[in-house]
Design a protein around this motif. Structure first.
Motif, PDB file in Angstrom:
ATOM      1  N   PRO A 294       0.826  -1.212   0.000  1.00 19.86           N
ATOM      2  CA  PRO A 294       0.000   0.000   0.000  1.00 19.86           C
ATOM      3  C   PRO A 294       0.860   1.262   0.000  1.00 19.86           C
ATOM      4  CG  PRO A 294      -0.623  -1.477   1.795  1.00 19.86           C
ATOM      5  CD  PRO A 294       0.661  -1.979   1.237  1.00 19.86           C
ATOM      6  N   SER A 295       0.196   2.393  -0.134  1.00 19.85           N
ATOM      7  CA  SER A 295       0.931   3.649  -0.136  1.00 19.85           C
ATOM      8  C   SER A 295       1.618   3.858   1.200  1.00 19.85           C
ATOM      9  CB  SER A 295      -0.021   4.813  -0.395  1.00 19.85           C
ATOM     10  OG  SER A 295      -1.008   4.852   0.601  1.00 19.85           O
ATOM     11  N   ALA A 296       2.751   4.525   1.153  1.00 19.22           N
ATOM     12  CA  ALA A 296       3.546   4.868   2.339  1.00 19.22           C
ATOM     13  C   ALA A 296       4.184   3.650   3.000  1.00 19.22           C
ATOM     14  CB  ALA A 296       2.721   5.646   3.365  1.00 19.22           C
ATOM     15  N   VAL A 297       4.118   2.486   2.368  1.00 21.69           N
ATOM     16  CA  VAL A 297       4.754   1.291   2.920  1.00 21.69           C
ATOM     17  C   VAL A 297       5.964   0.940   2.060  1.00 21.69           C
ATOM     18  CG1 VAL A 297       4.470  -1.185   3.279  1.00 21.69           C
ATOM     19  CG2 VAL A 297       2.664   0.387   3.966  1.00 21.69           C
ATOM     20  N   PHE A 298       7.121   0.884   2.672  1.00 20.25           N
ATOM     21  CA  PHE A 298       8.353   0.643   1.912  1.00 20.25           C
ATOM     22  C   PHE A 298       9.093  -0.555   2.474  1.00 20.25           C
ATOM     23  CE2 PHE A 298       7.378   5.131   1.579  1.00 20.25           C
ATOM     24  CZ  PHE A 298       7.349   5.289   0.207  1.00 20.25           C
ATOM     25  N   TRP A 299       8.783  -1.726   1.937  1.00 18.48           N
ATOM     26  CA  TRP A 299       9.492  -2.926   2.360  1.00 18.48           C
ATOM     27  C   TRP A 299      10.969  -2.775   2.016  1.00 18.48           C
ATOM     28  CZ3 TRP A 299       6.223  -7.851   0.946  1.00 18.48           C
ATOM     29  CH2 TRP A 299       5.038  -7.827   1.701  1.00 18.48           C
ATOM     30  N   MET A 300      11.214  -2.252   0.800  1.00 21.43           N
ATOM     31  CA  MET A 300      12.562  -1.878   0.404  1.00 21.43           C
ATOM     32  C   MET A 300      12.597  -0.355   0.435  1.00 21.43           C
ATOM     33  SD  MET A 300      15.541  -2.522  -0.423  1.00 21.43           S
ATOM     34  CE  MET A 300      16.858  -2.838  -1.565  1.00 21.43           C
ATOM     35  N   TYR A 301      13.663   0.181   1.029  1.00 22.84           N
ATOM     36  CA  TYR A 301      13.742   1.630   1.142  1.00 22.84           C
ATOM     37  C   TYR A 301      15.178   2.029   0.876  1.00 22.84           C
ATOM     38  CZ  TYR A 301      13.134   6.307   3.076  1.00 22.84           C
ATOM     39  OH  TYR A 301      13.083   7.662   3.239  1.00 22.84           O
ATOM     40  N   VAL A 302      15.386   3.184   0.273  1.00 23.58           N
ATOM     41  CA  VAL A 302      16.745   3.662   0.065  1.00 23.58           C
ATOM     42  C   VAL A 302      16.900   5.021   0.739  1.00 23.58           C
ATOM     43  CG1 VAL A 302      18.497   4.322  -1.605  1.00 23.58           C
ATOM     44  CG2 VAL A 302      16.936   2.451  -2.130  1.00 23.58           C
ATOM     45  N   PHE A 303      17.766   5.051   1.750  1.00 22.71           N
ATOM     46  CA  PHE A 303      18.084   6.322   2.391  1.00 22.71           C
ATOM     47  C   PHE A 303      18.922   7.146   1.431  1.00 22.71           C
ATOM     48  CE2 PHE A 303      17.599   3.712   6.247  1.00 22.71           C
ATOM     49  CZ  PHE A 303      16.813   4.543   7.018  1.00 22.71           C
ATOM     50  N   ARG A 304      18.571   8.415   1.278  1.00 24.39           N
ATOM     51  CA  ARG A 304      19.473   9.358   0.615  1.00 24.39           C
ATOM     52  C   ARG A 304      20.004  10.261   1.718  1.00 24.39           C
ATOM     53  NH1 ARG A 304      15.695  10.802  -4.640  1.00 24.39           N
ATOM     54  NH2 ARG A 304      15.885   8.771  -5.634  1.00 24.39           N
ATOM     55  N   LEU A 305      21.276  10.069   2.047  1.00 24.28           N
ATOM     56  CA  LEU A 305      21.825  10.679   3.261  1.00 24.28           C
ATOM     57  C   LEU A 305      22.836  11.771   2.950  1.00 24.28           C
ATOM     58  CD1 LEU A 305      22.405   7.386   5.244  1.00 24.28           C
ATOM     59  CD2 LEU A 305      20.573   9.026   5.614  1.00 24.28           C
ATOM     60  N   GLU A 306      22.878  12.722   3.852  1.00 28.08           N
ATOM     61  CA  GLU A 306      23.866  13.797   3.771  1.00 28.08           C
ATOM     62  C   GLU A 306      24.626  13.811   5.093  1.00 28.08           C
ATOM     63  OE1 GLU A 306      23.476  18.475   2.693  1.00 28.08           O
ATOM     64  OE2 GLU A 306      22.505  17.800   4.508  1.00 28.08           O
ATOM     65  N   GLU A 307      25.950  14.026   5.001  1.00 30.40           N
ATOM     66  CA  GLU A 307      26.747  14.120   6.222  1.00 30.40           C
ATOM     67  C   GLU A 307      27.644  15.344   6.143  1.00 30.40           C
ATOM     68  OE1 GLU A 307      28.674  10.392   7.411  1.00 30.40           O
ATOM     69  OE2 GLU A 307      27.098   9.367   6.279  1.00 30.40           O
ATOM     70  N   GLY A 308      28.110  15.804   7.293  1.00 32.53           N
ATOM     71  CA  GLY A 308      28.985  16.973   7.345  1.00 32.53           C
ATOM     72  C   GLY A 308      28.191  18.256   7.325  1.00 32.53           C
ATOM     73  N   THR A 309      28.937  19.400   7.396  1.00 35.75           N
ATOM     74  CA  THR A 309      28.267  20.691   7.343  1.00 35.75           C
ATOM     75  C   THR A 309      28.716  21.423   6.085  1.00 35.75           C
ATOM     76  OG1 THR A 309      30.045  21.435   8.813  1.00 35.75           O
ATOM     77  CG2 THR A 309      27.886  21.103   9.798  1.00 35.75           C
ATOM     78  N   TYR A 310      27.802  22.207   5.554  1.00 35.76           N
ATOM     79  CA  TYR A 310      28.063  22.930   4.325  1.00 35.76           C
ATOM     80  C   TYR A 310      29.309  23.811   4.473  1.00 35.76           C
ATOM     81  CZ  TYR A 310      27.249  26.029   0.374  1.00 35.76           C
ATOM     82  OH  TYR A 310      27.388  26.726  -0.778  1.00 35.76           O
ATOM     83  N   PRO A 311      30.218  23.897   3.567  1.00 36.04           N
ATOM     84  CA  PRO A 311      30.182  23.268   2.235  1.00 36.04           C
ATOM     85  C   PRO A 311      30.823  21.881   2.182  1.00 36.04           C
ATOM     86  CG  PRO A 311      32.008  24.788   2.344  1.00 36.04           C
ATOM     87  CD  PRO A 311      31.375  24.783   3.702  1.00 36.04           C
ATOM     88  N   ASP A 312      31.269  21.382   3.321  1.00 43.86           N
ATOM     89  CA  ASP A 312      31.959  20.083   3.297  1.00 43.86           C
ATOM     90  C   ASP A 312      30.975  18.957   3.548  1.00 43.86           C
ATOM     91  OD1 ASP A 312      34.461  21.267   2.927  1.00 43.86           O
ATOM     92  OD2 ASP A 312      34.522  21.781   5.067  1.00 43.86           O
TER      93      ASP A 312
END
Lengths: 436, 69, 248
Positions: free
Chosen positions: C25-43
């Motif tokens: 169903p909607s909003a259910v993610f058996w498989m999910y891919v994190f799109r992650l950010e680390e550090g502080t701008y600009p690094d």
């Protein structure tokens, strides 16, 4: 409202319906209906009607106020059977007046706890069947359902039934509309010395058997949380003992309030004396002191050198989203502690202040239960899901009101079919025996 | 020993045996690595556990209520 | 399963494939891919982290399940028996990975958010009623030696579900939908105990880690070519994740 016929009224207001009683009952029934409507909405729409959502990507809390209530109600049940058992084991005769209502409170609280589990299940009918059919001892829920709900409830019912049998026999001798019911309850009770000796023996051994059951039962609820290594804030050895102690705090607080209401309503100032309240106050003070010590230990542990996730959790608790609830709960535990300590030191037990303390500690207990259940889900994610949130929906609040109201209804109904305070004849004959 | 005492102790023992047996033998084993861990060894064993609790505490009812012959 | 983080480009095709294969169903993610950010701008640095169910060898969800609805098969797949689950959601709070999803709504409501309404007259004029709403028929079969209803999603309201490694495909000797869909072959599936399986040969000689290994769950999803997310990591973009809030 006096009884219409000319028969002598039964003691303790049994069978005679008063206006105040009817008002309380009506209020309770209205609240119960609100709860039933709320649950009907939840069942027809699905649990989407609650404020609960999935952990992780949905950023919710999948256990909410219902589970907090399960823990709270089972906690309240602690008091009845403990107080009753302590009275038997240590012969605390001045407390006899509150024993019966404490036992009733235990039974009612356990029924409410079971209902709170049922309303939380996605498949309640299956739940009732499959738990008996497939339940696994490895799951901490095995203890909750088999020991707490089934065993503890049955044991409390047996205890309540047996300790009230003599009163039933006394009442069955008087003509009244409830005579048949009392005769059934008395089950051929004969007030012989042998029977009395047997009763004493049975209640003593039952009390002795129930006390360890009680520790196991409340610990098993603590284990539901304390054994979960993947949930910061839950995993810990202190959970089980803290659950037992907070259960006692909320339960004894409840008994004090109930005793004061019954005392006022039935005019039993002499039967439930100051010394009874004083003893309950001291008991509550001791439990409260222990629990506050646990709180200090808990807070120190999460602020001294927390891990990254624990720190996020402790900030949410102490200065973030949940700070108002955390400090509010702590305040509702510290203030009664100070009140009780003052009364204990000056040896003046005022019923009004005791009732205030009883109400406050229960608010604090509900708050603390909520804080155990929810923040570890919204702020305790170990993967970078982001912080979640949970607010109980109207449906959940309606069901909550319904559960509390149902409890009030059950107790008020019981008051009119059976003496909620045991009859003095019993106390006096037993007292004679003790001194003889 | 009277019949009352014998029956009472008997009920407690039966209840205890039911509890111990269903917990350790009848119910699902303490493991999480196979299909067999998810099924009770004997179906309805948890109900027998609850029955054991009920029988054990019912002994108090019997002891207190049973009539002397 | 092995997941190569050097290859993953965060396209979330696996997420889509999973939803289509398993009809989640909607909003259910058996498989999910994190799109992650680390550090502080600009690094700052960006990384991607696919997250299926970890199918642990020491699964906390199986331990806490009061009815044995959640179980661990001998081949290592952790499944939910939808006919037995009572919906207590204990597995969900016990799982440190957040992979469990509860059916908050009835199945027919659960898809209402994003599925075309086939009885819509405007739509019927275009399709002529010829294209029915898709439902994978394999999901209704009972799976494995134990013959339990474990495949697919949203059979009932009020039960918990999660990634099954596409048990309905694995039973037929196929790879899970996410694995076959991945355009860069970042996902490799197979029997970890078989030294000659594709996943074992792929893992040989590579640096690897498991998610939250310190908890002792012993996952059977193994990551290579990257590092575990640091506590600093935060998501930069999220799909629609709400359910039933107001008018969702």
């Amino acid at each position: 409202m006096p009884t219409r016929d000319m028969r002598q009224p039964l003691p303790m207001g049994v069978g005679s319906l008063t206006r105040g009683w009817a008002a309380v009952l009506a209020l309770g029934v209205v609240g119960t209906v609100v709860g039933i409507v709320g649950y009907a909405v939840e069942r027809t729409q699905g649990m989407v009607a609650t404020g609960m959502r999935d952990l992780g990507t949905m950023q919710g809390a999948t256990w909410g106020i219902y589970i907090a209530l399960v823990v709270y109600f089972v906690g309240v049940s602690f008091a009845g059977i403990t107080v009753a058992a302590l009275i038997r084991l240590f012969r605390l005769d001045k407390l006899r007046g509150v024993a019966r209502m404490a036992e009733v409170l235990t039974v009612v609280a356990l029924i409410l706890g079971a209902l709170a589990i049922i309303v939380d299940l996605g498949q309640p009918v299956r739940g009732v069947i499959n738990l008996f059919r497939y339940a696994r001892p490895q799951s901490p829920f095995f203890g909750t359902f088999s020991l707490v709900i089934s065993g503890y409830l049955f044991a409390s019912l047996v205890y309540l039934y047996l300790t009230a049998r003599r009163d039933a026999a006394v009442l069955a001798r008087r003509p009244s509309r409830l005579q048949g019911f009392f005769r059934l309850w008395a089950a051929g009770y004969e007030d012989t010395p042998e029977q009395r000796a047997r009763d004493r023996r049975v209640t003593f051994w039952l009390a002795l058997a129930i006390l360890p059951l009680l520790v196991i039962a409340h610990s098993s609820l603590g284990f539901v949380f304390g054994l979960q290594v993947g949930r910061p804030g839950w995993f810990g050895t202190l959970q089980a003992p803290a659950f037992v102690v907070l259960a006692g705090v909320s339960g004894v607080g409840h008994i004090i309030v109930l005793a004061a209401i019954v005392r006022k309503a039935l005019g039993l100032e002499r039967r439930i004396g100051r010394d009874a309240f004083g003893w309950l106050g001291l008991f509550l003070l001791g439990l409260l002191a222990t629990y506050l010590y646990f709180v200090v230990v808990e807070v120190l542990t999460i602020i001294y050198q927390p891990g990254v996730i624990e720190q996020r959790l402790s900030e949410a608790l102490l200065s973030g989203t949940y700070a108002w609830l955390f400090w509010g709960s702590v305040a509702t535990l510290v203030v009664p502690f100070l009140i009780l300590a003052w009364m204990a030191l000056t040896r003046t037990w005022r019923v009004g202040w005791l009732v205030t303390s009883g109400i406050l500690v229960n608010l604090g207990a509900i708050g603390k239960r909520y804080l155990i259940v929810v923040p570890s889900q919204t702020h305790g994610q170990l993967l970078p899901y982001g912080v979640g949130s949970y607010t109980p929906s109207l449906v959940e609040l309606a069901v909550t009101v319904g559960l509390f109201s149902l409890g009030a209804v059950l107790i008020t109904l019981f008051m009119k079919v059976f003496p909620i305070v045991d009859l003095e004849t019993e106390a006096s004959t037993e007292l004679e025996e003790v001194s003889a | 020993m009277t019949k009352r005492g014998v029956v009472t102790i008997g009920m407690i023992l039966v209840g205890a045996v039911l509890m111990v047996w269903s917990y350790f033998v009848g119910a699902a084993p303490w493991c999480a690595t196979g299909v067999e861990c998810s099924n009770p060894r004997v179906e309805w064993a948890p109900a027998l556990f609850v029955l054991g609790v009920v029988v054990a505490f019912s002994s108090a009812l019997y002891y207190s209520i049973a009539k002397d012959k | 399963m092995a997941i190569d983080l050097d290859r993953c480009q965060g396209c979330r095709a696996c997420v889509e494939a999973c939803k289509i294969e398993n009809n989640t169903p909607s909003a259910v993610f058996w498989m999910y891919v994190f799109r992650l950010e680390e550090g502080t701008y600009p690094d700052t640095s960006i990384s991607f982290l696919p997250r299926p169910c970890q199918h642990c060898h020491n699964p906390p969800c199986v331990k806490v399940c009061p009815t044995g609805a959640r179980f661990h098969r001998d081949d290592g797949i952790v499944l939910t028996d939808f006919d037995r689950c009572i919906g207590c959601r204990y597995c969900e709070v016990a799982c440190p990975y957040g992979v469990n999803f509860f059916n908050w709504r009835k199945p027919e409501q659960a898809f209402a958010d994003y599925q075309l309404k086939m009885d819509d007259p405007d739509l019927a004029a275009v399709t002529g009623g010829l294209i029915p709403p898709y439902r994978n028929p394999d999901l209704d079969e009972l799976q494995g030696d134990e013959q339990r209803r474990t495949a697919g999603s949203a059979h009932y309201k009020g039960v918990v579900e999660k990634c099954t490694f596409c048990v309905q495909r694995v039973e037929k000797g196929l790879d899970p939908a996410c694995v076959v869909t991945c355009p860069v072959e970042a996902l490799v599936f197979g029997d970890l105990e078989d030294p000659n399986s594709p996943v074992s040969t792929y893992l040989r000689g590579r640096d690897q880690f498991k998610l939250l290994e310190e908890l002792g769950t012993d996952p059977s999803v193994i990551y290579v070519g990257g590092t575990p997310p640091t506590p600093d990591a935060r998501e930069i973009e999220r799909p629609m994740t709400g359910v039933g809030n107001a008018n969702a």
